[in-house]
Design a protein around this motif. Structure first.
Motif, PDB file in Angstrom:
ATOM      1  N   ARG A  33       0.852  -1.208   0.000  1.00  0.00           N
ATOM      2  CA  ARG A  33       0.000   0.000   0.000  1.00  0.00           C
ATOM      3  C   ARG A  33       0.886   1.256   0.000  1.00  0.00           C
ATOM      4  NH1 ARG A  33      -5.300   0.615   2.140  1.00  0.00           N
ATOM      5  NH2 ARG A  33      -5.939   2.794   1.949  1.00  0.00           N
ATOM      6  N   PHE A  34       1.917   1.245   0.833  1.00  0.00           N
ATOM      7  CA  PHE A  34       2.872   2.356   0.884  1.00  0.00           C
ATOM      8  C   PHE A  34       3.526   2.576  -0.474  1.00  0.00           C
ATOM      9  CE2 PHE A  34       7.491   3.043   1.203  1.00  0.00           C
ATOM     10  CZ  PHE A  34       7.540   4.330   1.733  1.00  0.00           C
ATOM     11  N   ALA A  35       3.969   1.494  -1.104  1.00  0.00           N
ATOM     12  CA  ALA A  35       4.636   1.615  -2.399  1.00  0.00           C
ATOM     13  C   ALA A  35       3.709   2.241  -3.447  1.00  0.00           C
ATOM     14  CB  ALA A  35       5.121   0.248  -2.864  1.00  0.00           C
ATOM     15  N   ALA A  36       2.424   1.949  -3.353  1.00  0.00           N
ATOM     16  CA  ALA A  36       1.476   2.488  -4.335  1.00  0.00           C
ATOM     17  C   ALA A  36       1.140   3.956  -4.083  1.00  0.00           C
ATOM     18  CB  ALA A  36       0.199   1.648  -4.312  1.00  0.00           C
ATOM     19  N   GLU A  37       1.124   4.398  -2.806  1.00  0.00           N
ATOM     20  CA  GLU A  37       0.597   5.724  -2.483  1.00  0.00           C
ATOM     21  C   GLU A  37       1.656   6.762  -2.150  1.00  0.00           C
ATOM     22  OE1 GLU A  37      -2.121   5.109   0.713  1.00  0.00           O
ATOM     23  OE2 GLU A  37      -3.557   3.975  -0.518  1.00  0.00           O
ATOM     24  N   TRP A  38       2.809   6.339  -1.626  1.00  0.00           N
ATOM     25  CA  TRP A  38       3.814   7.292  -1.162  1.00  0.00           C
ATOM     26  C   TRP A  38       4.557   7.913  -2.333  1.00  0.00           C
ATOM     27  CZ3 TRP A  38       9.405   6.743  -0.815  1.00  0.00           C
ATOM     28  CH2 TRP A  38      10.030   7.751  -0.046  1.00  0.00           C
ATOM     29  N   ARG A  39       4.813   9.212  -2.258  1.00  0.00           N
ATOM     30  CA  ARG A  39       5.563   9.920  -3.274  1.00  0.00           C
ATOM     31  C   ARG A  39       6.757  10.610  -2.622  1.00  0.00           C
ATOM     32  NH1 ARG A  39       3.056   6.879  -5.478  1.00  0.00           N
ATOM     33  NH2 ARG A  39       1.508   7.131  -7.144  1.00  0.00           N
ATOM     34  N   SER A  40       7.861  10.700  -3.401  1.00  0.00           N
ATOM     35  CA  SER A  40       9.083  11.284  -2.872  1.00  0.00           C
ATOM     36  C   SER A  40       9.901  11.840  -4.025  1.00  0.00           C
ATOM     37  CB  SER A  40       9.903  10.218  -2.129  1.00  0.00           C
ATOM     38  OG  SER A  40      10.499   9.322  -3.044  1.00  0.00           O
ATOM     39  N   SER A  41      11.072  12.388  -3.699  1.00  0.00           N
ATOM     40  CA  SER A  41      11.969  12.869  -4.745  1.00  0.00           C
ATOM     41  C   SER A  41      12.467  11.720  -5.606  1.00  0.00           C
ATOM     42  CB  SER A  41      13.167  13.592  -4.105  1.00  0.00           C
ATOM     43  OG  SER A  41      13.891  12.706  -3.263  1.00  0.00           O
ATOM     44  N   GLN A  42      12.430  10.493  -5.064  1.00  0.00           N
ATOM     45  CA  GLN A  42      12.869   9.334  -5.828  1.00  0.00           C
ATOM     46  C   GLN A  42      11.787   8.797  -6.755  1.00  0.00           C
ATOM     47  OE1 GLN A  42      16.298   8.406  -5.146  1.00  0.00           O
ATOM     48  NE2 GLN A  42      15.896  10.430  -4.281  1.00  0.00           N
ATOM     49  N   ASN A  43      10.550   8.980  -6.403  1.00  0.00           N
ATOM     50  CA  ASN A  43       9.428   8.529  -7.240  1.00  0.00           C
ATOM     51  C   ASN A  43       8.321   9.580  -7.188  1.00  0.00           C
ATOM     52  OD1 ASN A  43       9.166   7.601  -4.429  1.00  0.00           O
ATOM     53  ND2 ASN A  43       7.213   6.725  -5.101  1.00  0.00           N
ATOM     54  N   PRO A  44       8.540  10.761  -7.788  1.00  0.00           N
ATOM     55  CA  PRO A  44       7.576  11.863  -7.624  1.00  0.00           C
ATOM     56  C   PRO A  44       6.243  11.638  -8.311  1.00  0.00           C
ATOM     57  CG  PRO A  44       9.287  12.455  -9.195  1.00  0.00           C
ATOM     58  CD  PRO A  44       9.708  11.162  -8.582  1.00  0.00           C
ATOM     59  N   THR A  45       6.192  10.823  -9.365  1.00  0.00           N
ATOM     60  CA  THR A  45       4.949  10.694 -10.135  1.00  0.00           C
ATOM     61  C   THR A  45       4.420   9.274 -10.200  1.00  0.00           C
ATOM     62  OG1 THR A  45       6.211  10.434 -12.185  1.00  0.00           O
ATOM     63  CG2 THR A  45       5.575  12.678 -11.564  1.00  0.00           C
ATOM     64  N   LYS A  84       5.738   2.865   9.496  1.00  0.00           N
ATOM     65  CA  LYS A  84       4.785   1.758   9.411  1.00  0.00           C
ATOM     66  C   LYS A  84       3.842   1.668  10.602  1.00  0.00           C
ATOM     67  CE  LYS A  84       7.959  -1.690  11.402  1.00  0.00           C
ATOM     68  NZ  LYS A  84       7.199  -1.893  12.639  1.00  0.00           N
ATOM     69  N   ASP A  85       4.255   2.247  11.761  1.00  0.00           N
ATOM     70  CA  ASP A  85       3.414   2.163  12.953  1.00  0.00           C
ATOM     71  C   ASP A  85       2.573   3.407  13.172  1.00  0.00           C
ATOM     72  OD1 ASP A  85       4.343  -0.465  14.339  1.00  0.00           O
ATOM     73  OD2 ASP A  85       6.204   0.543  13.755  1.00  0.00           O
ATOM     74  N   TYR A  86       2.579   4.319  12.221  1.00  0.00           N
ATOM     75  CA  TYR A  86       1.810   5.567  12.344  1.00  0.00           C
ATOM     76  C   TYR A  86       0.723   5.560  11.278  1.00  0.00           C
ATOM     77  CZ  TYR A  86       5.845   6.749  15.148  1.00  0.00           C
ATOM     78  OH  TYR A  86       6.837   6.721  16.102  1.00  0.00           O
ATOM     79  N   ARG A  87      -0.372   4.903  11.583  1.00  0.00           N
ATOM     80  CA  ARG A  87      -1.401   4.635  10.577  1.00  0.00           C
ATOM     81  C   ARG A  87      -2.613   5.529  10.697  1.00  0.00           C
ATOM     82  NH1 ARG A  87      -1.181  -1.936   9.622  1.00  0.00           N
ATOM     83  NH2 ARG A  87       1.015  -2.227  10.155  1.00  0.00           N
ATOM     84  N   SER A  88      -2.772   6.212  11.818  1.00  0.00           N
ATOM     85  CA  SER A  88      -3.985   7.014  12.005  1.00  0.00           C
ATOM     86  C   SER A  88      -4.018   8.212  11.068  1.00  0.00           C
ATOM     87  CB  SER A  88      -4.094   7.481  13.462  1.00  0.00           C
ATOM     88  OG  SER A  88      -2.958   8.260  13.810  1.00  0.00           O
ATOM     89  N   ASP A  89      -2.858   8.677  10.620  1.00  0.00           N
ATOM     90  CA  ASP A  89      -2.786   9.801   9.679  1.00  0.00           C
ATOM     91  C   ASP A  89      -2.031   9.358   8.420  1.00  0.00           C
ATOM     92  OD1 ASP A  89      -3.982  12.108  11.193  1.00  0.00           O
ATOM     93  OD2 ASP A  89      -2.438  11.477  12.613  1.00  0.00           O
ATOM     94  N   TRP A  90      -2.412   8.194   7.907  1.00  0.00           N
ATOM     95  CA  TRP A  90      -1.669   7.586   6.810  1.00  0.00           C
ATOM     96  C   TRP A  90      -1.639   8.470   5.566  1.00  0.00           C
ATOM     97  CZ3 TRP A  90       1.855   4.085   6.641  1.00  0.00           C
ATOM     98  CH2 TRP A  90       2.228   3.516   5.418  1.00  0.00           C
ATOM     99  N   ALA A  91      -2.739   9.131   5.248  1.00  0.00           N
ATOM    100  CA  ALA A  91      -2.773   9.973   4.053  1.00  0.00           C
ATOM    101  C   ALA A  91      -1.757  11.094   4.158  1.00  0.00           C
ATOM    102  CB  ALA A  91      -4.179  10.539   3.844  1.00  0.00           C
ATOM    103  N   ALA A  92      -1.642  11.713   5.365  1.00  0.00           N
ATOM    104  CA  ALA A  92      -0.651  12.771   5.553  1.00  0.00           C
ATOM    105  C   ALA A  92       0.762  12.203   5.520  1.00  0.00           C
ATOM    106  CB  ALA A  92      -0.898  13.495   6.877  1.00  0.00           C
ATOM    107  N   GLU A  93       0.940  10.995   6.087  1.00  0.00           N
ATOM    108  CA  GLU A  93       2.259  10.378   6.073  1.00  0.00           C
ATOM    109  C   GLU A  93       2.766  10.161   4.654  1.00  0.00           C
ATOM    110  OE1 GLU A  93       4.322   9.614   8.473  1.00  0.00           O
ATOM    111  OE2 GLU A  93       3.009  10.338  10.046  1.00  0.00           O
ATOM    112  N   CYS A  94       1.875   9.793   3.766  1.00  0.00           N
ATOM    113  CA  CYS A  94       2.282   9.484   2.398  1.00  0.00           C
ATOM    114  C   CYS A  94       2.607  10.727   1.581  1.00  0.00           C
ATOM    115  CB  CYS A  94       1.198   8.662   1.704  1.00  0.00           C
ATOM    116  SG  CYS A  94       1.108   6.949   2.315  1.00  0.00           S
ATOM    117  N   LYS A  95       2.394  11.897   2.157  1.00  0.00           N
ATOM    118  CA  LYS A  95       2.754  13.141   1.464  1.00  0.00           C
ATOM    119  C   LYS A  95       4.148  13.632   1.844  1.00  0.00           C
ATOM    120  CE  LYS A  95      -2.067  14.716   1.287  1.00  0.00           C
ATOM    121  NZ  LYS A  95      -3.013  15.773   1.739  1.00  0.00           N
ATOM    122  N   GLU A  96       4.763  12.993   2.844  1.00  0.00           N
ATOM    123  CA  GLU A  96       6.041  13.473   3.355  1.00  0.00           C
ATOM    124  C   GLU A  96       7.185  12.537   2.976  1.00  0.00           C
ATOM    125  OE1 GLU A  96       6.076  14.410   7.476  1.00  0.00           O
ATOM    126  OE2 GLU A  96       4.013  15.163   7.490  1.00  0.00           O
TER     127      GLU A  96
END
Length: 853
Positions: free
Chosen positions: A210-222, A254-266
């Motif tokens: 799930r993380f691999a599909a949703e998380w964005r970074s300088s390494q995989n911006p798009t 991985k243990d901070y799931r309550s704000d997962w959408a915000a986590e995946c933006k950082e």
């Protein structure tokens, strides 16, 4: 959010703080009540964060806490130093409003501002703290690094020379580009094909996908994180191949799931350690410390046994750092920020007046000697400085807080002598740097350390207990010594000296150094005119400079408890300062010292444990082991160690087994001795632009067959009733350095080894250590922990760095071990009998960690 320990810390390059806060709306957790609940859950770890960084703060002036969040950390800083004006800065109006409402002090204020834009006047700050804030600058600005660089520019501009800039954030981990990571599939539910699964209930393996599909970074911006599913290598586990950065980013959140959408933006990681150091050095900031941090609680509760990390050859890798700390001290343009080292070529022999060729390249400072064991024939080398070393520890107290005067920024370039490269320059002069020793904890420094006021003297007569009377008055001989040392090393008024008390006398590293250091505790009294408005003494900007380098740092008041906390996490590298501070605390609260003659702490609090404060290093959790009949007889039964037995361990029967053995010490020739050699190094001090501002030739002792890394281990176990009693394994060794000073070679110490150069991290060191304990002492290791940070025992003579560890050993193996296991409490009571520096510093740390004080 800072997944490790902080409240939202936001910033944006927009000059309007209100607009900047709007652009970070993705991080918002709700209104005032939501913020209050969020901060309430995080403030405890913010306390630890303050403890990790405050050893580097100024104790007076103005400090800016960038991204202050709830204001709790800023409040703690303001409480810690009443003479320090703290300014909390945050871009979020909610944070500033909350801080103003809940955390107030006369020396504390808050500002709404964007840290990437001008907030403070030029050279108006003495310190800047950026704790878990810079990764927000990149994450919410399309992963651009320019906002971070602008913030560094502005903060450096606002710092006064001598001020410190502290960054505590995440770091790109060291290691291979790609790794294998094993994650459990049975600690939660599998992902639904639709992708609509509740994040909170997913297994770690499903969450990674799930993380691999949703998380964005300088390494995989798009697009998604690239990975390969490789199957299962153990039942219930899934192996993946992915980048080390992606794997680290995942396990950190991985243990901070309550704000997962915000986590995946950082994106947490944005600079490597080398990039952090380079960015600071380019801005005339010298690196005081640069170190990976691994939060002990996170490692124990969220890493260990919950994932496994390997390189592509399936060799285990250490856990990624949970945080990173870099501290830069601003220097004036053109002053030194680092050193380069070059091996000094041997000089040609020159004819003496009588025509005999005399080698002209012999060591001129250090001396190498060799001793032979009469019974075994084994030879041991020792390095010796020309004169005894004395440490002065001036101290005073203010409102119940103990301060010591120490040297900050003293040039110690030999810290790089055993590394393939120092900060800023590659050692030159050999095709292969033959003494290369890896930094097991990833720490690096520019070579300017915090240490006690130290000096070599012609002899140490009068510097021990015989030099001080019962009334605390120094003898004439000691006064003469003090006058010379105070003038040469300190440069402060002699009238400040009120009382003198003998401190420690111990061997710094008796396995290789023929050295026993003495220290003196000097109580200071000031007149009103000696003090600034904050109640601290007024000190000159620069200390006397006995070196050939551009500056010798400055004498500063240092809060004693903060020095100890820094040592617990690897931030204080000089062992002598830590040892003397511990001993000073002990002396100041001893109840058996007459009040009218004792040095005083300035407080009615007599309890050593509460005075020292909490241990913030790795938590050492020893199990209670059942005692077999053999162990009962060894430790707890009638044959258990009696007080006189313990005394016999610490003060063994006299024997002297070493005789001198001649050795040739010409520089540049192959030494006949198999272990130590002396090298002469040309040291160049560089400014930020690379210009050489000073140079010097220094000598240092280097090992030939091993690295300069030493592991110092404390074998321990807890046995007995429900509470259990802790026992520590003590080794008796014959050492020529001890015999040289005492006439007796037998010595009580703890097991220690120089590590092979093939050991490159602490994980490997712990595995190697377990093997040595089994082979040499018959002990089986159950668990091991770092016992605080590494330290240098004598950086003026050798780059040896010591990594202390605690090894919990199996009770059954103890019954037949060759070590003497004694109760920790009894060892503590007899600490004055211990003269081994490694054993003494480990004993203090172990007792502090386990609450035995």
């Amino acid at each position: 959010m800072d997944a490790q320990d902080g409240a939202p810390k936001t910033a944006n390059p927009s000059p309007d703080p209100t607009d900047a806060a709007t652009s970070y709306a993705g991080q918002a957790r709700g209104g005032t009540e939501a913020y209050a609940a969020y901060y309430a859950g995080m403030d405890k770890s913010m306390q630890q964060k303050v403890a990790l960084t405050t050893a580097y703060f100024p104790v007076r002036g103005t400090l800016a806490d960038m991204g202050c969040g709830s204001g709790a950390g800023s409040y703690d800083l303001a409480c810690l130093h009443e003479g320090l004006h703290v300014v909390g800065v945050d871009v979020a109006p909610e944070s500033v409003a909350y801080a103003k409402a809940h955390y107030r002090r006369p020396n504390l204020e808050y500002r709404l501002g964007d840290i990437a834009e001008p907030i403070f006047d030029r050279e108006s700050l003495d310190g800047v703290l950026n704790s878990s804030v810079f990764h927000h600058l990149t994450s919410f600005n399309d992963f651009s690094l320019q906002p971070v660089r602008r913030a560094l520019d502005e903060q450096t501009r606002a710092l006064r020379p001598g001020g410190v800039l502290i960054i505590r954030d995440f770091v790109v981990p060291r290691g291979p580009a790609e790794v294998l990571i094993d994650l459990p599939m049975r600690d939660g539910a599998p992902a639904e094909p639709s992708g609509a699964s509740d994040v909170a209930g997913l297994s770690s393996a499903a969450l990674f996908e799930r993380f691999a599909a949703e998380w964005r970074s300088s390494q995989n911006p798009t697009g998604p994180v690239p990975y390969r599913r490789l199957g299962s290598v153990r039942p219930g586990w899934q192996r993946y191949r992915t980048s080390l950065r992606a794997a680290s980013e995942f396990v950190l959140r991985k243990d901070y799931r309550s704000d997962w959408a915000a986590e995946c933006k950082e994106e947490y990681t944005y600079f490597s350690q080398a990039e952090f150091e380079r960015e600071l050095a380019q801005r005339d900031l010298r690196i005081a410390v640069s170190i990976e941090l691994r939060n002990p609680w996170i490692v124990e509760n969220r890493f260990r046994g919950r994932f496994f990390l390997y390189d592509l050859d399936e060799k285990p890798l250490p856990y990624p750092p949970t945080n990173y700390l870099v501290v830069g001290e601003k220097v004036r343009r053109g002053q030194g920020v680092g050193f380069s080292l070059q091996v000094e070529a041997p000089e040609r022999s020159a004819p003496a007046p009588d025509g005999v060729l005399v080698p002209s390249s012999r060591p001129r400072f250090l001396r190498l000697s060799r001793s032979q064991h009469r019974e075994t024939g084994r030879c041991m080398e020792l390095i010796e400085r020309p004169h005894p070393v004395v440490d002065l520890l001036p101290f005073f107290h203010q409102h119940g807080r103990l301060f010591v005067l120490g040297r900050q920024g003293y040039p110690r370039p030999l810290v790089h002598a055993a590394q393939r490269s120092g900060l800023g320059a590659e050692p030159q002069g050999t095709a292969d740097w033959p003494w290369a020793s890896p930094s097991l904890d990833g720490a690096s420094v520019a070579g300017y350390l915090t240490e006690p006021l130290t000096a070599m003297v012609r002899n140490d007569e009068g510097l021990g207990g015989e030099g001080v009377g019962d009334d605390g008055e120094a003898s004439p001989a000691l006064r003469q010594h003090l006058h010379a040392l105070w003038h040469e090393r300190v440069g402060l008024p002699e009238r400040w000296i009120a009382k003198v008390r003998p401190g420690l006398r111990y061997f710094t590293s008796p396995g290789g150094l023929n050295e026993r250091v003495s220290s003196l505790f000097i109580e200071l009294h000031f007149s009103h005119s000696d003090l600034g408005p904050d109640g601290l003494p007024l000190l000159p900007e620069h200390a006397p400079n006995p070196t050939k380098f551009a500056r010798a740092g400055c004498v500063r008041p240092l809060l004693a408890t903060q020095l100890l906390r820094a040592a617990q996490v690897g931030g204080l590298l000089d062992a002598r300062l830590e040892l003397n501070v511990y001993e000073l605390f002990s002396c100041l609260i001893q109840s058996d010292v007459p009040t009218e003659n004792a040095l005083t702490l300035g407080t009615a609090e007599p309890d050593l444990a509460r005075t020292l404060g909490p241990w913030i290093g790795a938590e050492i959790s020893l199990r209670i082991q059942a005692a077999s009949p053999a162990l009962q007889r060894t430790l707890l039964g009638p044959a258990a160690p009696r007080p006189d037995d313990i005394d016999a361990v610490l003060q063994p029967a006299p024997r002297a087994v070493f005789v001198p053995f001649a050795v040739q010490t010409d520089v540049g020739t192959e030494p006949p001795a198999p272990f130590l050699r002396i090298e002469r190094l040309r040291i160049a001090e560089h400014a930020a632009d690379g210009q050489i501002v000073a140079s010097e030739i220094l000598e240092c002792a280097l090992p030939s067959p091993t690295s300069s890394n030493t592991v110092s281990v404390f074998p321990v176990l807890r046995v007995g009733d429900a509470a259990g009693e802790v026992f520590v394994g003590i080794e008796l060794r014959d050492l020529p350095a001890v015999q040289a000073f005492t006439g007796q070679s037998r010595f009580a110490t703890n097991p220690a080894w120089r590590l092979p150069r093939s050991i490159v991290d602490l994980t490997q060191a712990e595995a190697w250590l377990g093997l040595q304990l089994r082979q040499q002492f018959g002990l089986r290791t159950l668990r091991s922990w770092p016992l605080g940070g590494k330290y240098y025992p004598a950086v003026g003579a050798t780059p040896e760095q010591v990594y202390p560890l605690v090894a919990e050993v199996d009770a059954e193996s103890v019954a037949t071990s060759s070590l003497s296991f004694v109760p920790l409490t009894e060892l503590w009571r007899r600490r004055q009998s211990i003269e081994d520096g490694h054993l003494r510093i480990g004993l203090w740390r172990l007792c502090h960690a386990l609450g035995v004080l």
